[in-house]
Design an enzyme around this catalytic site. Structure first.
Site, PDB file in Angstrom:
ATOM      1  CG  ASN A 188      10.237   3.051  -0.153  1.00 61.29           C
ATOM      2  OD1 ASN A 188       9.236   2.495   0.292  1.00 61.29           O
ATOM      3  ND2 ASN A 188      10.508   4.324   0.058  1.00 61.29           N
TER       4      ASN A 188
ATOM      5  CD  GLU B 184       6.157   4.857  -1.544  1.00 60.51           C
ATOM      6  OE1 GLU B 184       5.893   4.580  -0.376  1.00 60.51           O
ATOM      7  OE2 GLU B 184       5.752   5.879  -2.103  1.00 60.51           O
TER       8      GLU B 184
ATOM      9  CB  THR C  66       5.308   1.323   0.532  1.00 61.82           C
ATOM     10  OG1 THR C  66       6.101   2.379   1.093  1.00 61.82           O
ATOM     11  CG2 THR C  66       3.841   1.679   0.580  1.00 61.82           C
TER      12      THR C  66
END
Ligand code: ADP
Ligand code: RBF
Ligand code: MG
Length: 146
Positions: A29, A80, A27
């Site tokens: 961020n 995210e 993910t």
């Protein structure tokens, strides 16, 4: 009136490094400073939409906004983004522009990583399918990002 689309943009920051390794789902961020004022009003949960990296290609994206209660160690509410694309390289430090077009579910505390992993797979498949709907195609236009 619908609260979508919601626009969020931020520089990609380092996190705890468990998305890719532990959950099989990296993910990106987003910078906490750059996004906190906009996400503080948003419900914690999983959203679908599109994003660009450095204003280039547009990718389908599933986004979690929240505190990762399954882990319980986040000091901030974060954004995210998992992009539905296979990348050859990381893109830390680059600018991600996100357009959220819908909500899937609330963020929750799972009793184990396997349950969370399975739910993330479901969220990703759902995102992949729903974004093919013609009502979302207008968001592919680059003009939305300039
Ligand atoms: P971190 O805790 O630092 O966010 P992750 O394990 O979640 O670490 O990995 C995120 C990084 O992986 C992103 O910042 C990005 O540079 C890279 N990455 C590679 N492929 C993807 C993808 N499909 N979606 C999101 N990030 C990706
Ligand atoms: N974390 C949670 O604790 N609960 C959730 O319900 C949850 N849902 C997620 C759904 C998706 C599609 C993604 C990409 C992440 C989700 N996460 C959730 C965040 C996850 O804990 C986090 O990505 C990793 O801990 C790496 O930072
Ligand atoms: Mg991450």
């Amino acid at each position: 009136m619908s609260k979508f689309p919601i626009y969020i943009s931020g520089t990609v920051e380092h996190g705890f490094k468990r998305g890719g390794k532990l959950l099989g789902c990296p993910t990106a961020n987003l910078s906490i400073k750059e996004t906190e004022s906009i996400i503080k009003q948003l419900e914690c949960g999983v959203y679908y939409g599109f994003c660009t990296i450095d204003n280039k290609n547009i990718y389908k994206t599933v986004t979690n906004i929240g505190w990762n209660p399954t882990f319980g160690d986040n000091e901030h509410k974060i954004t995210e983004c998992h992009l539905l694309h296979q990348f050859d390289e990381d893109f830390y430090g680059e600018k991600l522009k996100l357009i959220i077009v819908g909500f899937i579910r609330k963020e929750k505390k799972f009793s184990g990583f396997e349950e969370l992993k399975n739910q993330i797979k479901n969220d990703t498949n759902y995102t992949d399918q729903i974004l093919d709907d013609l009502i979302y195609q207008k968001y592919y236009k680059d003009t939305f990002f300039n």
